[in-house]
Design an enzyme around this catalytic site. Structure first.
Site: not given
Ligand SMILES: [Zn+2]
Length: 432
Positions: A62, A65-66, A96, A154, A181, A234, A283, A310
């Site tokens: 989880h 890496l953006r 995401n 997620d 998620h 998570h 979160n 995460d």
């Molecule tokens: Zn999440």
């Protein structure tokens, strides 16, 4: 290709039932042999210090890496650099990004970038729905062919029960899990911390544990209905742990993960020396002691399958705003191993073997990944751990491009000596 021998370590491989002092011979990127006093025969030798543990490479399933889209927070190169520094030989990255990883072109881009970076292995996770908008299912089959190992929206829940049902049916046919998620958006509202004493005391809007667990209940039921595999990401609330435990007891294909901050910290930290520290905003949020204890119990009794970080990098400019406005999330790749050693192993809660199961064996099993074992012929992904190394966490020194950690200044016992990916030493602790 070069040969490498790891000498003198205690090899712990729960998947193979191995726990003892062996040399490990690596050749052509695979584990060739485990044995006592193996002949060197021209191999490069890594002499390990006393007490070193040789583990199958750790896998973090989880990670954000953006890249593409938010390279000011992290890139695939900096994120995987952070991974190997934290002992992770492989990471699975969340979809995401901007744009969302909802088609094969983006998956291929991620894999190309990961190859160029050449640090840890990267396994992309695709979006369940187009744009993760919760409306239309993405092309899961094509995405799997392109290299996605699982699917998730997620950052958000899968919007409706019907969409989740379809996703589970489709993913079930493809033999991959849906990563969940769990959050009911209406219960979460615009909450920013756990709903409880400290939220009230600090005047912050709360998110109840039930915002998570009602979705866990929904999706455990849907996994039961479809026979497919749902993996709960998570987990933070005690009610969620109960739901997963009950699901497992009746044979539902449900697995789950807990992040280090959720078994280490509680919402009491919000009332610490730095009030409204946005590095404590994530979160799901840090919850109360009973929830933290439920995470520990799940880790100890086997309900929890995986520890995953995460890892959620954010630029300091983004975090240096009022608590309400700051983004959720903290970095985690470089603090996970020290936290697990210090808080779980050295406190006697779990054994080193269980630690490796949570960080390597099970992540590989749950996501159907190579590795997670050091049997002959396995890929040569190896993490060498030093249970007694003193680690001073310094946010500024993290390899991640972002420094948003609540553990800055902590001193922890237990760390990483070396990270080997495909037989190549990608990281060594400098003083070794
Ligand atoms: Zn999440």
């Amino acid at each position: 290709m070069a040969k490498l021998i790891l000498k003198g370590g205690r090899v712990v491989d729960p998947a193979a039932g191995v726990d003892g002092t062996f040399d490990v011979l690596i050749e052509d990127g695979v584990i060739r042999k485990l044995g006592k006093s193996l002949p060197v025969n021209g191999a490069e030798v890594l002499e390990l210090p006393k007490g070193a543990i040789v583990a199958p490479g750790l896998i973090d399933i989880h990670v954000h890496l953006r890249e593409p889209g938010q390279e000011h927070k992290e890139t695939i190169a900096t994120g995987t650099g952070s991974a190997v520094a934290g002992g992770f030989t492989a990471v699975a990255c969340m979809p995401n990004t901007e744009p969302v990883n909802d088609h094969a072109g983006i998956t291929q881009f991620i894999l190309t970038r990961a190859r160029e970076a050449g640090h840890a292995r990267v396994y992309p996770i695709g979006a369940v729905s187009l744009g993760s908008r919760g409306e239309q299912l993405a092309e899961l089959g094509e995405q799997k062919s392109a290299g996605c190992i699982a699917f998730t929206d997620d950052g958000r829940p899968v919007a409706t029960a019907l969409l989740m049902r379809r996703a589970l049916e489709y993913a079930g046919m493809l033999g991959v899990p849906i990563i969940d998620h769990c959050e009911d958006p209406s219960l979460k509202g615009d909450g920013v911390v756990h709903e409880g004493f400290y939220a009230s005391a600090l005047g912050l809007r709360g998110i109840p544990g039930a915002a998570e667990s009602v979705m866990v209940e929904r999706d455990v039921s849907l996994a039961e209905l479809t026979g497919a595999h749902v993996h709960i990401a998570h987990m933070s609330a005690r009610q969620s742990m109960r739901a997963v435990r009950a699901g497992k007891e009746r044979g539902v294909r449900v697995t789950c993960e807990v992040a280090p901050h959720h078994f280490t910290l509680t919402d009491e930290a919000l009332n610490g020396p730095v009030k409204y520290d946005t590095n404590l905003k994530m979160n799901p949020p840090l919850r109360e002691a009973a929830d933290r204890d439920a995470m520990l119990e799940g880790i100890i009794d086997g309900t929890v399958d995986v520890i995953a970080t995460d890892h959620a990098p954010h630029h300091s400019d983004e975090k240096l705003v009022e608590f309400d406005r700051a983004p959720f999330g903290i970095v985690g790749l470089e603090t996970a191993v020290p936290l697990v050693f210090d808080r779980l192993v050295h406190t006697g809660k779990i054994t080193i073997s269980r630690m490796i199961e949570l960080l390597s064996t099970n992540p590989a099993k749950v996501m159907n990944l190579p590795g997670g074992t050091l049997v002959e012929g396995a890929i040569a992904d190896v993490t060498v751990l030093a249970p007694d190394m003193t680690v001073h966490v310094r946010a500024e020194q993290l390899r991640s491009k972002s420094k948003n950690t609540p553990f800055d200044g902590w001193e922890l016992r237990g760390g990483v000596i070396a990270t080997i990916v495909g037989g190549r030493v990608m990281y060594t602790k400098s003083e070794v």
